[in-house]
Enzyme design. Structure first.
Site, PDB file in Angstrom:
ATOM      1  N   ASP A   1     -32.293  -1.606 -17.718  1.00 21.73           N
ATOM      2  CA  ASP A   1     -30.906  -1.587 -18.200  1.00 21.73           C
ATOM      3  C   ASP A   1     -30.283  -2.980 -18.214  1.00 21.73           C
ATOM      4  O   ASP A   1     -29.467  -3.340 -17.362  1.00 21.73           O
ATOM      5  CB  ASP A   1     -30.036  -0.620 -17.381  1.00 21.73           C
ATOM      6  CG  ASP A   1     -30.230   0.818 -17.834  1.00 21.73           C
ATOM      7  OD1 ASP A   1     -31.177   1.063 -18.606  1.00 21.73           O
ATOM      8  OD2 ASP A   1     -29.451   1.685 -17.417  1.00 21.73           O
TER       9      ASP A   1
ATOM     10  N   ASP B   1     -27.952   4.182 -10.665  1.00 21.82           N
ATOM     11  CA  ASP B   1     -28.573   4.754 -11.876  1.00 21.82           C
ATOM     12  C   ASP B   1     -29.276   3.681 -12.694  1.00 21.82           C
ATOM     13  O   ASP B   1     -29.937   3.998 -13.688  1.00 21.82           O
ATOM     14  CB  ASP B   1     -27.522   5.480 -12.736  1.00 21.82           C
ATOM     15  CG  ASP B   1     -26.367   4.571 -13.130  1.00 21.82           C
ATOM     16  OD1 ASP B   1     -25.753   3.964 -12.248  1.00 21.82           O
ATOM     17  OD2 ASP B   1     -26.093   4.456 -14.340  1.00 21.82           O
TER      18      ASP B   1
ATOM     19  N   ARG C   1     -27.317   7.378 -24.249  1.00 22.77           N
ATOM     20  CA  ARG C   1     -27.682   6.797 -25.555  1.00 22.77           C
ATOM     21  C   ARG C   1     -29.151   6.399 -25.581  1.00 22.77           C
ATOM     22  O   ARG C   1     -29.569   5.624 -26.447  1.00 22.77           O
ATOM     23  CB  ARG C   1     -26.805   5.605 -25.885  1.00 22.77           C
ATOM     24  CG  ARG C   1     -26.777   4.580 -24.772  1.00 22.77           C
ATOM     25  CD  ARG C   1     -26.032   3.405 -25.198  1.00 22.77           C
ATOM     26  NE  ARG C   1     -25.786   2.516 -24.089  1.00 22.77           N
ATOM     27  CZ  ARG C   1     -25.287   1.329 -24.242  1.00 22.77           C
ATOM     28  NH1 ARG C   1     -24.991   0.894 -25.445  1.00 22.77           N
ATOM     29  NH2 ARG C   1     -25.074   0.564 -23.205  1.00 22.77           N
TER      30      ARG C   1
HETATM   31  P1  AMP Z   1     -24.736   1.579 -17.936  1.00 26.10           P
HETATM   32  O1  AMP Z   1     -23.589   0.993 -17.163  1.00 26.10           O
HETATM   33  O2  AMP Z   1     -25.011   0.905 -19.238  1.00 26.10           O
HETATM   34  O3  AMP Z   1     -25.964   1.727 -17.109  1.00 26.10           O
HETATM   35  O4  AMP Z   1     -24.278   3.068 -18.361  1.00 26.10           O
HETATM   36  C1  AMP Z   1     -23.829   4.030 -17.460  1.00 26.10           C
HETATM   37  C2  AMP Z   1     -23.879   5.394 -18.093  1.00 26.10           C
HETATM   38  O5  AMP Z   1     -23.089   5.439 -19.278  1.00 26.10           O
HETATM   39  C3  AMP Z   1     -25.273   5.856 -18.499  1.00 26.10           C
HETATM   40  O6  AMP Z   1     -25.378   7.208 -18.240  1.00 26.10           O
HETATM   41  C4  AMP Z   1     -25.316   5.523 -19.976  1.00 26.10           C
HETATM   42  O7  AMP Z   1     -26.220   6.330 -20.671  1.00 26.10           O
HETATM   43  C5  AMP Z   1     -23.882   5.802 -20.387  1.00 26.10           C
HETATM   44  N1  AMP Z   1     -23.466   5.012 -21.557  1.00 26.10           N
HETATM   45  C6  AMP Z   1     -23.232   3.686 -21.608  1.00 26.10           C
HETATM   46  N2  AMP Z   1     -22.852   3.321 -22.842  1.00 26.10           N
HETATM   47  C7  AMP Z   1     -22.863   4.443 -23.598  1.00 26.10           C
HETATM   48  C8  AMP Z   1     -22.568   4.731 -24.973  1.00 26.10           C
HETATM   49  N3  AMP Z   1     -22.168   3.777 -25.835  1.00 26.10           N
HETATM   50  N4  AMP Z   1     -22.691   6.010 -25.384  1.00 26.10           N
HETATM   51  C9  AMP Z   1     -23.073   6.972 -24.543  1.00 26.10           C
HETATM   52  N5  AMP Z   1     -23.343   6.773 -23.257  1.00 26.10           N
HETATM   53  C10 AMP Z   1     -23.258   5.534 -22.776  1.00 26.10           C
HETATM   54 MG    MG Z   2     -27.665   2.407 -17.147  1.00 23.29          MG
END
Ligand code: AMP
Ligand code: MG
Length: 498
Positions: A268, A258, A97
């Site tokens: 993040d 990540d 996103r």
């Molecule tokens: P995060 O835990 O927020 O770092 O997210 C982990 C992964 O999930 C990353 O690749 C983000 O881009 C993806 N991600 C998290 N929330 C969303 C969302 N609402 N839509 C699409 N991808 C998401």
């Molecule tokens: Mg992330």
């Protein structure tokens, strides 16, 4: 006078991965939102970038930074990465996103601009590509709070909102944060190509990163030695970042590989929290049932993540012992940097034997009663100035008041006083006041601003932005934002859902 509506924003966009090819990214257009509006604008950052503030009024900019249009010359893209989530290999992830608009030369050097929440990308997996207003306010404010504290971080330029509905645990509304950093490359970007056995792409990316971000390493012999030096540099930057997190009581909440920046930037912002009471075992992410990312475990986790990075770089470093040696520096650097950070919080001039014990014993006293972390250090900073003219019992009275059981504090104070002997106490105090912030983004402060914003009043966000950007200043009008958390603060539940 020219109408602000007609001002053209001419920007010379570059594509950071253009030379690398489409193994690294996919071109993707943002998905529009309806009835977009500004929620917050960061004039301080705009000034630093060299962007005249009056351009903020442009409808074109509002549209572009909401993902409703694309600025001329920008070729939006999402990049691919992989990673370990909660210690388990998660395979391919990517900008699900986040959409990069490209790279711009600015007054603070080349910066990449990303929209977070601008719609689906090829890496969205099960997600909707959106971000909600609640979590976007938290990311916007915390990015700037960290910067104000002098902690390396991605920045946040602005926040836009839309009434469009986004489903999380409940129905919420959409928002887009424009975030800015010299690079958004993560440990996971390298892990991705290593896991696929694609050493050629791994090398291309690493060479690109070194050339752009660590050019001083170009003087190191090309090949394994240079790659080892890069690993050592990332290790050092990560140790510096962690020492600063711990010293200010910051819990990241989702230290997956990540979410670790190759530049050692805090990145993040999700379920993060600044500690209220000092509790080393505190877990801020309600989805983290094992407590993997508890405050006190963050340094260990950082090392674990660096180890994953080392493994990913092994095809380039070739020699396991060299990779391990680069990583090992964390084990000496991190404790040293943390001691330095806490010594500065205590106002200790120079370094003396016994300092580490003085720091450790103080932290134990704070942990025993979960004493308010930010208020303790701030009161201690003021008290040190009083010690110039008052007896210790008087000077430190307000610090002592923070404890219910006084024994620990009373036993500790004489050693601290002795350590300060010979120092200019007024100067020490003023340095401590520049080290120990008055304002941090406590959960309940973010929550209050979010509740206001949900009914269309963005003044709480603007007020917080103002104090958090200069958190060491007194801001007498905002003193109420520097108090103890209310009882309901401990019941705020922050999960990964954003
Ligand atoms: P995060 O835990 O927020 O770092 O997210 C982990 C992964 O999930 C990353 O690749 C983000 O881009 C993806 N991600 C998290 N929330 C969303 C969302 N609402 N839509 C699409 N991808 C998401
Ligand atoms: Mg992330």
């Amino acid at each position: 006078m020219q109408s602000s509506q007609t001002i053209e924003f001419t920007l010379d966009w570059q594509h950071p991965y253009d030379a690398l090819g489409t193994a690294f990214y996919t071109g993707v257009q943002p998905t529009p939102l309806s009835n977009v509006h500004w929620v917050a604008r960061n004039h301080a950052l705009a000034e630093q970038l060299g962007w005249p503030v009056h351009k903020w009024d442009s409808e074109k900019l509002l549209s572009a930074l909401s993902g409703n249009s694309v600025l001329p010359g920008s070729q939006p893209f999402a990049s691919v990465y992989s990673g370990h989530q909660f210690g388990v290999w998660a395979g391919q992830l990517g900008d699900g996103r986040a959409l990069s608009l490209g790279l711009l030369d600015t007054a603070i050097g080349p910066q990449e601009f990303q929209l977070k929440g601008a719609g689906l990308t090829p890496y969205s997996r099960m997600g909707d590509g959106r971000a909600v207003l609640r979590s976007s306010i938290r990311e916007f404010l915390c990015s700037e709070a960290m910067h104000g504290l002098g902690i390396p971080t991605t920045r946040a330029l602005c926040l836009t909102g839309s009434p469009d509905r986004v489903l999380r645990e409940e129905l919420e509304t959409a928002a887009v944060v424009t975030r800015v950093a010299p690079s958004f490359l993560r440990f996971g970007h390298l892990q991705h190509f290593a896991a696929n056995g694609d050493t050629a792409s791994l090398q291309l990316l690493v060479d690109h990163f070194i050339a752009k971000h660590f050019p001083h390493l170009l003087s190191v012999e090309a090949g394994p030695k240079r790659y080892t030096a890069m690993l050592a540099r990332v290790t050092r930057l990560t140790a510096e970042m962690l020492a600063q997190w711990q010293a200010v009581g910051f819990c990241h909440g989702v230290m997956n590989t990540d979410n670790m920046s190759l530049l050692g930037l805090t990145i993040d912002y999700g379920p993060f929290q600044f500690l209220d009471g000092f509790d080393p075992a505190h877990v801020c992410n309600h989805s983290d049932h094992q407590g993997r990312y508890a405050y006190a475990r963050q340094p260990q986790v950082a090392y674990w993540n660096l180890f994953c990075l080392g493994q990913a770089m092994l095809p380039l470093i070739e020699d396991q012992d060299m990779a391990v040696a680069a990583l090992e520096s964390f084990k000496t650097d991190y404790p040293m940097l943390t001691d330095q950070a806490f010594a500065a919080k205590l106002g200790l001039a120079g370094s003396q034997s016994g300092d580490h014990e003085l720091i450790e014993s103080q932290l134990k006293i704070l942990a025993a009663e979960k004493t308010d972390f930010t208020i303790f250090w701030r009161r201690l900073s003021h008290a040190t100035a009083l010690l110039a003219t008052q007896a210790p019992a008087q000077a430190f009275e307000k610090v002592r008041d923070l404890f219910m059981q006084h024994e620990g504090w009373d036993n500790w104070l004489p050693a601290y006083e002795r350590r300060l002997q010979g120092q200019d106490l007024l100067k020490t105090s003023s340095q401590m006041l520049q080290t120990n912030p008055k304002y941090v983004l406590r959960n309940h402060l973010g929550e209050q601003a979010i509740q206001q914003a949900k009914i269309g009043d963005f003044s709480g966000v603007a007020d917080l932005l103002r104090v958090l950007q200069t958190p060491f200043d007194e801001h007498p009008d905002f003193h109420h934002l520097a108090g103890f958390p209310p009882d309901w603060a401990s019941s705020i539940s922050i999960s990964c859902s954003s």
